[in-house]
Design a protein around this motif. Structure first.
Motif, PDB file in Angstrom:
ATOM      1  N   THR A   6     -14.839  -7.397  -1.651  1.00 49.85           N
ATOM      2  CA  THR A   6     -14.677  -6.038  -1.119  1.00 49.85           C
ATOM      3  C   THR A   6     -15.815  -5.110  -1.518  1.00 49.85           C
ATOM      4  OG1 THR A   6     -13.351  -5.415  -3.044  1.00 49.85           O
ATOM      5  CG2 THR A   6     -12.181  -6.291  -1.125  1.00 49.85           C
ATOM      6  N   GLU A  27       0.817  -1.211   0.000  1.00 57.42           N
ATOM      7  CA  GLU A  27       0.000   0.000   0.000  1.00 57.42           C
ATOM      8  C   GLU A  27       0.850   1.260   0.000  1.00 57.42           C
ATOM      9  OE1 GLU A  27      -3.919   1.687   2.454  1.00 57.42           O
ATOM     10  OE2 GLU A  27      -2.542   0.251   3.396  1.00 57.42           O
ATOM     11  N   LYS A  52      -3.565  -3.814   0.873  1.00 58.57           N
ATOM     12  CA  LYS A  52      -4.247  -3.156   1.981  1.00 58.57           C
ATOM     13  C   LYS A  52      -3.649  -3.640   3.295  1.00 58.57           C
ATOM     14  CE  LYS A  52      -7.474  -0.738  -0.118  1.00 58.57           C
ATOM     15  NZ  LYS A  52      -7.607   0.720   0.019  1.00 58.57           N
TER      16      LYS A  52
END
Length: 479
Positions: A462, A82, A392
């Motif tokens: 997601t 990330e 993430k």
């Protein structure tokens, strides 16, 4: 060790230790909840509670450790991806498999330590835990009896108004209801002014001495018509002794199998020795039951005795010289013998199933110690590439993926254990079921992360969470 290796190892260890402490604390709370009836309201001192939790905590490691490796791997590699640190590493010529090298060595050492822990520490802790629960009443026998309420202990219900003494061994205002062995309720009531609990750490019996009391018992007459009169016996006593089995003080419903088995308290070497002994005894008992059945049926002339797999019997000649009355009598006796033999076989079948389940449990415990170590490895190779793919970090999305994978892992382990114990599959296959299913996933995710081809799309997972989050954000703005 290079700077990059130290940086990756430090980042991973910080996350690993934090996650381990949090998860271990959660599982400890679950253990306290499971045994709350043994801890609450019994005047346990702090030292005994600490010992209880200390002996119970090691068996949580096989569940906590794989989940910790999985979650910390997803979080660590998710943060690196990330923050574009992986992009910087790749631009400097450092591949993804190169970043796995230092952490892979750590995971390998962790797996070896977990195997040693599962083979040495957990059996010892389990032995201490079971014996601590068994002997807790020998140290402080009054723990099983609460003031002002009935406590169920084996075949009696007992209530005391007040306890005194260093161990609560002196009782005041004792009321006891004895349960009937015929399931007719409590027909015996004992009341006394005082009582004294006497126990010894070397004995499995707890002696309850009652003083200055009355003994009431309802008498059931043999004649059914006389039962309406409800006669009872009453006696006064100066001293009355009752012996209580201590093994029933801390026993919980549904836990008899867990308390009596030994496979969780043995090392691999001891397990192999025990399995050999159990298997030998099992085969001998099968042969003994078969021989006894052949002799009981009177067919030893037609069957091969002393064998689990007898030869096919010869067809005996019919006794055609008997008249019809004698033939019916012979058939009636044969039918009765066959029914008795059938019932005997059904009882032996239940006994053999229990013994086979015990043997399978010991085999499963042997393989389980290796699976605990291997689980850390494939959980790492699931978590690390998964974190690099989803990009993430933190405690949001990584927890969702970690819990889905771990629930699958735990379900497969539980299913494999129960199915293998019932001889549905071999104990080896039952122990390896989760590894067999999840290892290809680890290989696939690692290959995708190394190739960096973006071939895995998790939008179907997601997207619902994103929509829910956007809905609440929009709703809050309107307010």
């Amino acid at each position: 060790m290079k700077i990059l290796d130290r940086y990756l190892l430090k980042t991973y260890l910080i996350t690993f230790i934090s996650v381990f402490v949090i998860l271990f604390f959660i599982f400890i709370l679950q253990t306290v909840w499971l045994f709350i009836s043994e801890l609450a309201g019994k005047d346990l001192d702090l030292m005994m509670v600490i010992k209880f939790l200390l002996f119970a905590s090691p068996k949580l490691i096989p569940m906590v450790l794989p989940l910790t490796v999985l979650l910390s791997s997803i979080m660590t590699f998710g943060d690196l991806a990330e923050n574009y640190e992986f992009a910087a590493m790749k631009s400097a010529g450092v591949s993804f498999q190169r970043t796995l090298r230092p952490l892979g060595v750590f995971i390998l050492l962790l797996s070896l330590c977990s195997f040693f822990f599962a083979n040495n520490v957990i059996p010892y802790a389990e032995y201490k835990f079971i014996n601590f629960r068994k002997n807790i009443a020998q140290v402080k026998p009054a723990l099983a009896i609460a003031e002002g309420q009935f406590s169920d202990i084996g075949s009696i219900n007992i209530k005391v108004d007040k306890k005194s003494g260093d161990k609560g061994e002196f009782l005041t205002g004792v009321t006891i209801h004895k349960k009937s062995s015929l399931g007719e309720g409590a027909k015996t009531v004992i009341r006394s002014k005082k009582g004294h609990l006497i126990s010894s750490e070397d004995s499995d019996l707890l002696q309850l001495v009652l003083m200055d009391g009355y003994y009431y018992e309802d008498i059931t007459p043999k004649n059914y018509k006389d039962r309406e009169k409800m006669p009872f016996a009453k006696a006064f006593f100066k001293k009355y002794n009752i012996n209580i089995d201590l093994s029933k003080l801390n026993a919980k419903e549904g836990e008899d199998d867990e308390i009596t088995n030994t496979h969780s308290m043995l090392k691999i070497s001891d397990l192999k020795y025990t399995v050999d002994s159990l298997t030998t005894d099992y085969n001998k008992e099968v042969i003994s039951v078969a021989d006894n059945l052949y002799q009981r049926l009177g067919v030893t002339n037609y069957y091969q005795v002393d064998s689990i797999n007898p030869k096919k019997p010869k067809t005996p000649e019919l006794t055609s010289f008997l008249n019809n009355k004698d033939k019916f009598r012979v058939l009636d006796v044969a039918s009765s013998d066959a029914l008795s033999s059938k019932q005997n076989l059904e009882m032996n079948e239940l006994n053999f199933r229990a013994k086979k389940k015990d043997i399978n449990s010991h085999w499963y415990s042997i393989y389980e110690k290796f699976i605990v170590a291997y689980a850390c490895i494939f959980m790492f190779f699931i978590g690390a590439p998964l974190g690099a793919i989803i990009r993430k970090g933190g405690l949001g999305l990584p927890i969702v993926f970690a819990m889905l994978i771990f629930i699958s892992f735990h379900f497969l382990n539980t299913f494999g254990k129960k199915f293998s114990q019932e001889s549905g599959i071999t104990p080896f296959l039952g122990a390896c079921l989760s590894s067999i299913i999840l290892t290809p996933l680890a290989i696939y995710l690692t290959k995708v992360a190394i190739n960096d081809n973006g071939g895995v799309n998790f939008d179907f997972i997601t997207e619902p969470f994103r929509k829910i989050s956007n809905f609440f954000l929009k709703f809050n703005k309107q307010q």
